[in-house]
Design a protein around this motif. Structure first.
Motif, PDB file in Angstrom:
ATOM      1  N   GLN A  89      -8.155   7.245   8.283  1.00 40.29           N
ATOM      2  CA  GLN A  89      -7.101   7.142   7.391  1.00 40.29           C
ATOM      3  C   GLN A  89      -6.214   5.701   7.333  1.00 40.29           C
ATOM      4  OE1 GLN A  89      -4.397  10.532   7.395  1.00 40.29           O
ATOM      5  NE2 GLN A  89      -5.856  11.715   6.680  1.00 40.29           N
ATOM      6  N   ALA A  90      -5.998   5.456   8.749  1.00 36.28           N
ATOM      7  CA  ALA A  90      -5.348   4.258   8.954  1.00 36.28           C
ATOM      8  C   ALA A  90      -6.415   2.875   8.735  1.00 36.28           C
ATOM      9  CB  ALA A  90      -5.213   4.031  10.574  1.00 36.28           C
ATOM     10  N   GLN A  91      -7.704   3.083   8.705  1.00 40.09           N
ATOM     11  CA  GLN A  91      -8.752   2.164   8.609  1.00 40.09           C
ATOM     12  C   GLN A  91      -8.698   1.908   6.876  1.00 40.09           C
ATOM     13  OE1 GLN A  91     -12.520   3.347  10.157  1.00 40.09           O
ATOM     14  NE2 GLN A  91     -12.852   1.408  10.298  1.00 40.09           N
ATOM     15  N   VAL A  92      -8.737   2.891   6.264  1.00 38.67           N
ATOM     16  CA  VAL A  92      -8.587   2.777   4.808  1.00 38.67           C
ATOM     17  C   VAL A  92      -7.334   2.125   4.267  1.00 38.67           C
ATOM     18  CG1 VAL A  92      -8.370   4.191   2.655  1.00 38.67           C
ATOM     19  CG2 VAL A  92     -10.030   4.924   4.315  1.00 38.67           C
ATOM     20  N   ARG A  93      -6.280   2.427   4.858  1.00 35.09           N
ATOM     21  CA  ARG A  93      -5.017   1.826   4.485  1.00 35.09           C
ATOM     22  C   ARG A  93      -4.763   0.475   4.765  1.00 35.09           C
ATOM     23  NH1 ARG A  93      -0.230   6.059   6.041  1.00 35.09           N
ATOM     24  NH2 ARG A  93       1.201   4.530   4.911  1.00 35.09           N
ATOM     25  N   VAL A  94      -5.513   0.133   6.225  1.00 39.36           N
ATOM     26  CA  VAL A  94      -5.375  -1.309   6.602  1.00 39.36           C
ATOM     27  C   VAL A  94      -6.100  -2.177   5.888  1.00 39.36           C
ATOM     28  CG1 VAL A  94      -5.917  -3.147   8.264  1.00 39.36           C
ATOM     29  CG2 VAL A  94      -4.485  -0.879   8.740  1.00 39.36           C
ATOM     30  N   ASN A  95      -7.468  -1.777   5.392  1.00 37.72           N
ATOM     31  CA  ASN A  95      -8.396  -2.607   4.567  1.00 37.72           C
ATOM     32  C   ASN A  95      -7.675  -2.649   3.349  1.00 37.72           C
ATOM     33  OD1 ASN A  95     -10.262  -2.802   6.394  1.00 37.72           O
ATOM     34  ND2 ASN A  95     -11.178  -0.820   6.031  1.00 37.72           N
ATOM     35  N   SER A  96      -7.030  -1.704   2.620  1.00 34.93           N
ATOM     36  CA  SER A  96      -6.476  -1.704   1.358  1.00 34.93           C
ATOM     37  C   SER A  96      -5.320  -2.617   1.394  1.00 34.93           C
ATOM     38  CB  SER A  96      -5.925  -0.547   0.935  1.00 34.93           C
ATOM     39  OG  SER A  96      -5.213  -0.457  -0.426  1.00 34.93           O
ATOM     40  N   GLU A  97      -4.676  -2.865   2.564  1.00 33.25           N
ATOM     41  CA  GLU A  97      -3.155  -3.661   2.461  1.00 33.25           C
ATOM     42  C   GLU A  97      -3.932  -5.260   2.588  1.00 33.25           C
ATOM     43  OE1 GLU A  97      -0.058  -4.098   1.379  1.00 33.25           O
ATOM     44  OE2 GLU A  97      -0.352  -1.973   2.724  1.00 33.25           O
ATOM     45  N   LEU A  98      -5.172  -5.537   3.462  1.00 30.12           N
ATOM     46  CA  LEU A  98      -5.455  -6.677   3.681  1.00 30.12           C
ATOM     47  C   LEU A  98      -6.211  -7.192   2.169  1.00 30.12           C
ATOM     48  CD1 LEU A  98      -7.105  -6.567   7.299  1.00 30.12           C
ATOM     49  CD2 LEU A  98      -5.397  -7.916   6.443  1.00 30.12           C
TER      50      LEU A  98
END
Length: 230
Positions: A89-98
């Motif tokens: 979940q953290a991966q998905v959110r970080v990728n989206s933010e970047l």
């Protein structure tokens, strides 16, 4: 005549009293050989017993070491399985933010708009790792590379969040252009750390037989069809 008279003739009825040193030396030599042989035999027996005991102790030690190694490997896989969902979940959110930060318009809004900055800060401040926090003191079971990446990702997040919370008190001295770049670089490092940890989580889940079933989409489609009565 006694045989001892030939060794040491010093008897009451003997004609003379003298010590035959050569004979005594021969007897002493013989006794020394006997003593040495006896000691050698027992030393040999004791040596064999000691070697056998050493081999037994070594076998036990190797078995215990193998048991500990297997137990530690299982513990590591269970830890990775436990945090797998949270890391994903953290991966998905970080990728989206970047992806969002890479847009020129996002940078312009961040520099010029208080509302845009507050929204970004609030989104990033919402990142939590409650499950990872529960196992953080057991990361010594993990591969050093994996554990160091996990710990760094979590604490880089928290460091960034702490800096953002202090922004309100120092708004007049902040270079928002540098802040924007700093946030982007931090998230890139975190993304790379999470990627490595996530791969380890996937491998652990596969080893434990808990990886996603490749036929799951088909099963889901069939379930939906049956549920709708089609």
């Amino acid at each position: 005549m006694s045989w001892t008279e030939g060794v040491s003739q010093c008897w009451p009825l003997a004609k003379e009293c003298r010590v035959w040193w050569e004979a005594w030396s021969a007897i002493a030599g013989f006794l020394a050989v006997v003593a040495t042989s006896v000691l050698g035999f027992y030393t040999y027996k004791l040596g064999n017993a000691a070697n056998k005991a050493s081999r037994t102790a070594l076998d036990i030690s190797l078995k215990e070491a193998k048991t500990r190694e297997e137990r530690d490997a299982t513990e590591a896989m269970l830890i990775l399985n436990r945090i797998a969902g949270e890391i994903s979940q953290a991966q998905v959110r970080v990728n989206s933010e970047l992806d969002n930060l890479s847009l020129p318009a996002t940078m312009s809004e961040f520099i010029s708009s208080d509302r845009a900055r507050i929204d970004l800060f609030n989104r990033l401040d919402a990142y939590k790792f409650p499950i990872s926090d529960l196992v953080i003191d057991r990361t010594h079971y993990l591969d050093p590379v994996i554990s160091s990446r996990l710990v760094r990702a979590i604490y880089m997040f928290r460091s960034m969040q702490g800096e953002m919370r202090s922004w309100g008190a120092t708004a007049g001295t902040i270079d928002f252009d540098e802040w924007y770049m700093w946030i982007g670089i931090t998230l890139i490092v975190i993304r790379e750390d999470l990627k490595i940890v996530s791969e380890a989580c996937k491998d652990a889940c596969k080893t434990l037989g808990l990886h996603d079933d490749e036929s799951l989409p088909e099963k889901l489609a069939s379930f939906r069809s049956n549920a709708r009565g089609q």
